[in-house]
Motif scaffolding. Sequence first.
Motif, short mmCIF file in Angstrom:
data_model
loop_
_atom_site.label_atom_id
_atom_site.label_comp_id
_atom_site.label_asym_id
_atom_site.label_seq_id
_atom_site.Cartn_x
_atom_site.Cartn_y
_atom_site.Cartn_z
N VAL A 133 0.84 -1.20 0.00
CA VAL A 133 0.00 0.00 0.00
C VAL A 133 0.88 1.25 0.00
O VAL A 133 1.84 1.36 0.77
N ALA A 134 0.56 2.17 -0.89
CA ALA A 134 1.29 3.45 -0.97
C ALA A 134 0.29 4.60 -0.89
O ALA A 134 -0.89 4.45 -1.22
N PHE A 135 0.77 5.76 -0.45
CA PHE A 135 -0.07 6.95 -0.32
C PHE A 135 -1.30 6.69 0.55
O PHE A 135 -2.38 7.23 0.31
N GLY A 136 -1.15 5.79 1.50
CA GLY A 136 -2.20 5.60 2.49
C GLY A 136 -3.22 4.54 2.16
O GLY A 136 -3.65 3.81 3.05
N LYS A 137 -3.65 4.39 0.88
CA LYS A 137 -4.75 3.46 0.61
C LYS A 137 -4.68 2.75 -0.75
O LYS A 137 -5.53 1.91 -1.04
N PHE A 138 -3.71 3.08 -1.58
CA PHE A 138 -3.64 2.48 -2.91
C PHE A 138 -2.57 1.40 -2.98
O PHE A 138 -1.42 1.62 -2.56
N GLU A 139 -2.94 0.24 -3.48
CA GLU A 139 -1.94 -0.79 -3.75
C GLU A 139 -1.12 -0.38 -4.97
O GLU A 139 -1.59 0.37 -5.83
N LEU A 140 0.11 -0.89 -5.05
CA LEU A 140 0.98 -0.54 -6.18
C LEU A 140 0.35 -0.93 -7.51
O LEU A 140 0.49 -0.22 -8.51
N ARG A 141 -0.34 -2.07 -7.55
CA ARG A 141 -0.95 -2.49 -8.81
C ARG A 141 -2.10 -1.56 -9.20
O ARG A 141 -2.36 -1.35 -10.38
N GLN A 142 -2.80 -0.99 -8.19
CA GLN A 142 -3.83 -0.01 -8.50
C GLN A 142 -3.22 1.25 -9.10
O GLN A 142 -3.73 1.80 -10.08
N LEU A 143 -2.12 1.70 -8.51
CA LEU A 143 -1.44 2.88 -9.04
C LEU A 143 -0.91 2.61 -10.45
O LEU A 143 -0.96 3.48 -11.33
N LEU A 144 -0.40 1.39 -10.66
CA LEU A 144 0.09 1.01 -11.99
C LEU A 144 -1.03 1.07 -13.01
O LEU A 144 -0.87 1.67 -14.09
N LEU A 145 -2.16 0.48 -12.68
CA LEU A 145 -3.29 0.47 -13.60
C LEU A 145 -3.82 1.87 -13.87
O LEU A 145 -4.09 2.24 -15.02
N ILE A 146 -3.96 2.66 -12.82
CA ILE A 146 -4.49 4.03 -12.98
C ILE A 146 -3.56 4.86 -13.85
O ILE A 146 -4.00 5.60 -14.74
N GLY A 147 -2.24 4.74 -13.60
CA GLY A 147 -1.28 5.51 -14.40
C GLY A 147 -1.33 5.14 -15.87
O GLY A 147 -1.32 6.01 -16.75
N VAL A 148 -1.39 3.84 -16.16
CA VAL A 148 -1.44 3.39 -17.56
C VAL A 148 -2.75 3.80 -18.21
O VAL A 148 -2.78 4.21 -19.38
N ILE A 149 -3.85 3.71 -17.46
CA ILE A 149 -5.16 4.10 -18.01
C ILE A 149 -5.19 5.58 -18.36
O ILE A 149 -5.66 5.97 -19.43
N VAL A 150 -4.68 6.42 -17.46
CA VAL A 150 -4.66 7.87 -17.72
C VAL A 150 -3.80 8.18 -18.94
O VAL A 150 -4.19 8.95 -19.82
N SER A 151 -2.62 7.56 -19.01
CA SER A 151 -1.74 7.77 -20.16
C SER A 151 -2.41 7.31 -21.45
O SER A 151 -2.34 7.98 -22.49
N GLY A 152 -3.08 6.15 -21.38
CA GLY A 152 -3.78 5.63 -22.56
C GLY A 152 -4.91 6.52 -23.01
O GLY A 152 -5.11 6.74 -24.21
N LEU A 153 -5.66 7.08 -22.06
CA LEU A 153 -6.77 7.97 -22.40
C LEU A 153 -6.27 9.24 -23.07
O LEU A 153 -6.89 9.75 -24.01
N LEU A 154 -5.16 9.78 -22.58
CA LEU A 154 -4.59 10.99 -23.18
C LEU A 154 -4.15 10.72 -24.62
O LEU A 154 -4.41 11.52 -25.53
N THR A 155 -3.49 9.58 -24.84
CA THR A 155 -3.06 9.22 -26.19
C THR A 155 -4.26 8.97 -27.09
O THR A 155 -4.29 9.41 -28.25
N LEU A 156 -5.27 8.29 -26.54
CA LEU A 156 -6.49 8.02 -27.31
C LEU A 156 -7.18 9.32 -27.70
O LEU A 156 -7.66 9.47 -28.83
N GLY A 157 -7.20 10.27 -26.78
CA GLY A 157 -7.81 11.56 -27.06
C GLY A 157 -7.10 12.29 -28.18
O GLY A 157 -7.75 12.87 -29.07
N ARG A 158 -5.76 12.28 -28.16
CA ARG A 158 -5.00 12.94 -29.23
C ARG A 158 -5.27 12.28 -30.59
O ARG A 158 -5.39 12.97 -31.61
#
Length: 318
Positions: free
Chosen positions: A199-224
């Motif tokens: 758990v990092a930043f109080g409540k997020f597992e590392l795999r959750q942070l990994l997924l969220i980061g990749v999803i956000v990056s993917g959405l930005l690329t998809l938007g462009r």
Amino acid sequence: MKRLTSSQLQRLVEHKYKSCGTSLLDPVLQIYWRWLVTCMPLWLAPNLITFIGLLINLIATLCVVYYDPNMVGKAPNWVFLSCALSVFIYQSLDAIDGKQARRTKTNNQLGELFDHGCDAVSNILLIPCCGGAAALNEQPNLFLALMAIQLCLFYCYHWLNYVVGELRFNWIDVTEAQWLIIIVEIVSFVCGVDVWTIVAFGKFELRQLLLIGVIVSGLLTLGRCLVTIMGGGEGKNGSSVAMSCITRSPMPHADITMLAPLAAISNIYFNFLVSEYLLFSLLTVFVLVDLVISSILDCREISSHLRVNVFTIPRPAE
């Protein structure tokens, strides 16, 4: 059985591959790739290089499916290392097939189509590889979103190619995504899958942070991609698979493989007396058989029209 019209074959002959842009890692890896291609014998066909990389990736993925079909991190650690090596080998071979084609003067439209086709299959194989290494199926909603974005991005890249006439690469692109998967596999091999539950930043597992980061990056690329698609070019919306791109023709809206998701959804909605595992196994075989048959027919028709070989390089005349 002809699958392409004479006008499609003519436009295929006229097609020229174009690309622009480079990602962060590409300039560094180009040094390695330029050296690697010099190690390849001149008799080795570019398409065979791509296909060998795909087979290695497939074997590693089958190991994950065998040991951890639910992608919850139950596979032995050596499987993660094999996946990391397979992704690295596939990326390396995929990066040099075009260089080998230019080196042997065998670059043609069939090679581009074959490369994109193998990339499409590899795009699916990476899902269980990465999912098993970090037990991503324990976060089903985020994992589903990641898979949806991954598939949409691959489709939209070819849609963009169809619209503007060239493949455009971003700073963070396929190369970086593949290296992220390699790093995830190596971390799981060294530290074990449980490392991703820290758990990092109080409540997020590392795999959750990994997924969220990749999803956000993917959405930005998809938007462009979508902004460019909707704002310029002469393409037809929806006609962006590799074959439609190379032949500059609309993609058929009906496809027999659409029966697979329809059958799966119907089985869930109407609660048929069919085992979900059995149904998905049969549908997987059905889609794979259709893919193999259509790929063979397309390659045979195009290679015959272009008068080129798929997996061999003709000997020069004495």
